[in-house]
Design an enzyme around this catalytic site. Structure first.
Site, PDB file in Angstrom:
ATOM      1  N   LYS A   1      -6.443  -9.745   7.082  1.00 30.24           N
ATOM      2  CA  LYS A   1      -6.313 -10.273   5.726  1.00 30.24           C
ATOM      3  C   LYS A   1      -6.734 -11.739   5.641  1.00 30.24           C
ATOM      4  O   LYS A   1      -6.891 -12.419   6.670  1.00 30.24           O
ATOM      5  CB  LYS A   1      -4.858 -10.076   5.258  1.00 30.24           C
ATOM      6  CG  LYS A   1      -4.462  -8.597   5.086  1.00 30.24           C
ATOM      7  CD  LYS A   1      -2.997  -8.478   4.665  1.00 30.24           C
ATOM      8  CE  LYS A   1      -2.628  -7.043   4.335  1.00 30.24           C
ATOM      9  NZ  LYS A   1      -1.197  -6.920   3.937  1.00 30.24           N
TER      10      LYS A   1
ATOM     11  N   TYR B   1      -5.488  -0.790  -3.166  1.00 26.78           N
ATOM     12  CA  TYR B   1      -4.039  -0.878  -3.368  1.00 26.78           C
ATOM     13  C   TYR B   1      -3.553  -0.116  -4.606  1.00 26.78           C
ATOM     14  O   TYR B   1      -2.476  -0.401  -5.121  1.00 26.78           O
ATOM     15  CB  TYR B   1      -3.610  -2.347  -3.434  1.00 26.78           C
ATOM     16  CG  TYR B   1      -3.495  -2.984  -2.059  1.00 26.78           C
ATOM     17  CD1 TYR B   1      -2.676  -2.438  -1.061  1.00 26.78           C
ATOM     18  CD2 TYR B   1      -4.198  -4.154  -1.754  1.00 26.78           C
ATOM     19  CE1 TYR B   1      -2.572  -3.019   0.192  1.00 26.78           C
ATOM     20  CE2 TYR B   1      -4.098  -4.749  -0.491  1.00 26.78           C
ATOM     21  CZ  TYR B   1      -3.274  -4.173   0.468  1.00 26.78           C
ATOM     22  OH  TYR B   1      -3.161  -4.758   1.719  1.00 26.78           O
TER      23      TYR B   1
ATOM     24  N   ASN C   1       1.191 -11.336   5.566  1.00 22.67           N
ATOM     25  CA  ASN C   1       1.494 -10.596   6.797  1.00 22.67           C
ATOM     26  C   ASN C   1       0.262 -10.205   7.619  1.00 22.67           C
ATOM     27  O   ASN C   1       0.313  -9.286   8.426  1.00 22.67           O
ATOM     28  CB  ASN C   1       2.407  -9.399   6.492  1.00 22.67           C
ATOM     29  CG  ASN C   1       1.758  -8.381   5.585  1.00 22.67           C
ATOM     30  OD1 ASN C   1       0.641  -8.585   5.115  1.00 22.67           O
ATOM     31  ND2 ASN C   1       2.436  -7.284   5.342  1.00 22.67           N
TER      32      ASN C   1
ATOM     33  N   HIS D   1      -3.645  -5.261   7.698  1.00 19.68           N
ATOM     34  CA  HIS D   1      -3.382  -3.980   7.045  1.00 19.68           C
ATOM     35  C   HIS D   1      -3.794  -2.863   7.983  1.00 19.68           C
ATOM     36  O   HIS D   1      -4.803  -2.996   8.684  1.00 19.68           O
ATOM     37  CB  HIS D   1      -4.205  -3.865   5.754  1.00 19.68           C
ATOM     38  CG  HIS D   1      -4.262  -2.450   5.232  1.00 19.68           C
ATOM     39  ND1 HIS D   1      -3.283  -1.935   4.419  1.00 19.68           N
ATOM     40  CD2 HIS D   1      -5.134  -1.440   5.468  1.00 19.68           C
ATOM     41  CE1 HIS D   1      -3.570  -0.655   4.161  1.00 19.68           C
ATOM     42  NE2 HIS D   1      -4.689  -0.335   4.786  1.00 19.68           N
TER      43      HIS D   1
ATOM     44  N   GLU E   1      -9.347   5.346   2.938  1.00 18.14           N
ATOM     45  CA  GLU E   1      -9.688   3.933   3.125  1.00 18.14           C
ATOM     46  C   GLU E   1     -11.003   3.764   3.909  1.00 18.14           C
ATOM     47  O   GLU E   1     -11.806   2.885   3.585  1.00 18.14           O
ATOM     48  CB  GLU E   1      -8.532   3.209   3.816  1.00 18.14           C
ATOM     49  CG  GLU E   1      -7.307   3.113   2.901  1.00 18.14           C
ATOM     50  CD  GLU E   1      -6.058   2.540   3.570  1.00 18.14           C
ATOM     51  OE1 GLU E   1      -5.073   2.313   2.846  1.00 18.14           O
ATOM     52  OE2 GLU E   1      -6.057   2.334   4.800  1.00 18.14           O
TER      53      GLU E   1
HETATM   54  P1  IDP Z   1       2.055  -2.049   4.805  1.00 16.25           P
HETATM   55  O1  IDP Z   1       0.962  -3.092   4.656  1.00 16.25           O
HETATM   56  O2  IDP Z   1       2.928  -2.325   5.999  1.00 16.25           O
HETATM   57  O3  IDP Z   1       1.536  -0.641   4.771  1.00 16.25           O
HETATM   58  P2  IDP Z   1       2.977  -1.616   2.070  1.00 16.25           P
HETATM   59  O4  IDP Z   1       4.369  -1.256   1.680  1.00 16.25           O
HETATM   60  O5  IDP Z   1       1.920  -0.564   1.959  1.00 16.25           O
HETATM   61  O6  IDP Z   1       3.029  -2.244   3.544  1.00 16.25           O
HETATM   62  O7  IDP Z   1       2.566  -2.866   1.161  1.00 16.25           O
HETATM   63  C1  IDP Z   1       1.224  -3.290   1.111  1.00 16.25           C
HETATM   64  C2  IDP Z   1       1.183  -4.782   1.202  1.00 16.25           C
HETATM   65  O8  IDP Z   1       1.750  -5.343   0.021  1.00 16.25           O
HETATM   66  C3  IDP Z   1       1.982  -5.413   2.345  1.00 16.25           C
HETATM   67  O9  IDP Z   1       1.299  -5.430   3.570  1.00 16.25           O
HETATM   68  C4  IDP Z   1       2.225  -6.803   1.822  1.00 16.25           C
HETATM   69  O10 IDP Z   1       1.059  -7.621   1.993  1.00 16.25           O
HETATM   70  C5  IDP Z   1       2.411  -6.551   0.329  1.00 16.25           C
HETATM   71  N1  IDP Z   1       3.820  -6.407  -0.030  1.00 16.25           N
HETATM   72  C6  IDP Z   1       4.600  -5.335   0.136  1.00 16.25           C
HETATM   73  N2  IDP Z   1       5.838  -5.535  -0.313  1.00 16.25           N
HETATM   74  C7  IDP Z   1       5.834  -6.801  -0.776  1.00 16.25           C
HETATM   75  C8  IDP Z   1       6.844  -7.638  -1.377  1.00 16.25           C
HETATM   76  O11 IDP Z   1       7.999  -7.233  -1.572  1.00 16.25           O
HETATM   77  N3  IDP Z   1       6.450  -8.899  -1.728  1.00 16.25           N
HETATM   78  C9  IDP Z   1       5.192  -9.366  -1.529  1.00 16.25           C
HETATM   79  N4  IDP Z   1       4.225  -8.608  -0.974  1.00 16.25           N
HETATM   80  C10 IDP Z   1       4.544  -7.352  -0.594  1.00 16.25           C
HETATM   81 MG    MG Z   2       0.617   0.435   3.239  1.00 16.18          MG
END
Ligand code: IDP
Ligand code: MG
Length: 148
Positions: free
Chosen positions: A9, A49, A112, A115, A126
């Protein structure tokens, strides 16, 4: 052999962590079968997304993922999807296991670093979205020392 889609990212690209992150997947034995640096359009971000579009964090997530270039790749290997997810760590870095990418380099869920596809159907969607359907594999000389 299973394939997964992984994206480094914008925060990780900006912080100069591309090499470090790729190295972790490579060292584990996952094989890079496609890779490119991408300036993500809003359209691509929204398709990628789509499942999160009703979530409160969605606008921030689209802003984040389009805020700078990303490195997109397809990795191949035994249990590639789960292996890549475990190497990345839990979504929220504060909950991620020590030694995972998100734990070692991150503090906040909205920054984070990486992805990875969360299942076979998501991976197929994807990979097609980012790279199209025709990705060849290649013979790696060490494969027999990694795959039984
Ligand atoms: P993942 O990336 O571990 O699969 P997902 O639940 O699919 O997690 O969420 C996609 C992305 O959305 C996360 O990696 C993160 O960057 C963002 N995200 C998820 N939940 C939150 C939140 O509560 N606050 C801010 N960003 C979030
Ligand atoms: Mg995800």
């Amino acid at each position: 052999m299973e394939r997964t889609f992984v994206m480094i990212k914008p925060d990780a690209v900006q912080r100069g962590l591309v090499g470090e992150i790729i190295q972790r997947f490579e060292r584990r034995g996952l094989k890079i079968v496609a890779m490119k640096l991408v300036h993500v359009s809003r359209e691509l971000a929204e398709k990628h997304y789509e499942v999160h579009k009703e979530r409160p964090f969605y606008p921030g997530l689209i802003a984040y993922i389009t805020s700078g270039p990303v490195v997109a790749m397809v990795l191949e290997g035994t249990h590639a999807i789960q292996a890549a997810r475990n190497t990345m760590g839990a979504t929220n870095p504060v909950d991620a296991a020590p030694g995972s990418i998100r734990a070692d380099f991150g503090l906040e869920i909205g920054r984070n670093l990486v992805h990875g596809s969360d299942g076979p159907e998501t991976a197929a969607f994807e990979i097609g979205l980012w790279f199209g359907d025709e990705i060849p594999s290649w013979d790696r000389d060490v494969d027999r020392w990694i795959f039984e």
